[in-house]
Structure formats: C-alpha cells, structure tokens
Design a protein around this motif. Sequence first.
Motif, PDB file in Angstrom:
ATOM      1  N   LYS A   1       3.932  -0.198   7.710  1.00 47.59           N
ATOM      2  CA  LYS A   1       2.525  -0.593   7.477  1.00 47.59           C
ATOM      3  C   LYS A   1       2.184  -1.105   8.755  1.00 47.59           C
ATOM      4  O   LYS A   1       0.711  -0.502   9.175  1.00 47.59           O
ATOM      5  CB  LYS A   1       2.740  -1.890   6.565  1.00 47.59           C
TER       6      LYS A   1
ATOM      7  N   VAL B   1      -3.618   4.672   4.097  1.00 47.25           N
ATOM      8  CA  VAL B   1      -2.829   4.839   2.705  1.00 47.25           C
ATOM      9  C   VAL B   1      -3.304   6.314   2.248  1.00 47.25           C
ATOM     10  O   VAL B   1      -2.521   7.176   1.921  1.00 47.25           O
ATOM     11  CB  VAL B   1      -2.934   3.797   1.848  1.00 47.25           C
TER      12      VAL B   1
ATOM     13  N   SER C   1       0.800   3.603  -2.112  1.00 45.48           N
ATOM     14  CA  SER C   1       0.718   2.238  -1.870  1.00 45.48           C
ATOM     15  C   SER C   1       1.709   1.501  -2.534  1.00 45.48           C
ATOM     16  O   SER C   1       2.409   0.596  -1.964  1.00 45.48           O
ATOM     17  CB  SER C   1      -0.620   1.853  -2.766  1.00 45.48           C
TER      18      SER C   1
END
Length: 72
Positions: free
Chosen positions: A6, A16, A31
């Motif tokens: 991330k 994403v 996700s």
Amino acid sequence: MLSNLKAEMARSSVSVGDVAMAVGKSHRTISDRIRGKVTFPIDEAIAVRNMFFPGMDLEYLFDWTADKKDSA
C-alpha cells in the motif's frame, strides 16, 4: 493488511484500479487482498511486482508479518 504494498503504491501513484486492470480482477477483489481479507495468489503478486515495482523484493511488498510486528 499489506502495508508495504500500500505504501509503495502511494509513493508510485499506483491505484487499486491500476493493479486490478493489470491482473484482470475487480477493484473490490484487489482492495480485499490489500486489506488482508483474502490472500494474493503468488502468480498475481509476481505480476504486480514485475509491472509496477520491478526493482523491489517480492517478500517486502507482500509481507504480512510487518503488520503483525507493528500491532504487537
């Protein structure tokens, strides 16, 4: 959560949606994988690393233990 992935996505302005398109999955699926609800299959993890973070270590990007260490 895959905190390292991330963080690197944020540093590189990779969304994403970008990852989802690269591996042919939905935004929600990716996700969920980043948040740790579902594991990342190794073939997709390798594809993400090769496409967006070619110089980075796969173990670093997809390290679950980093989160466990932080919460301990």
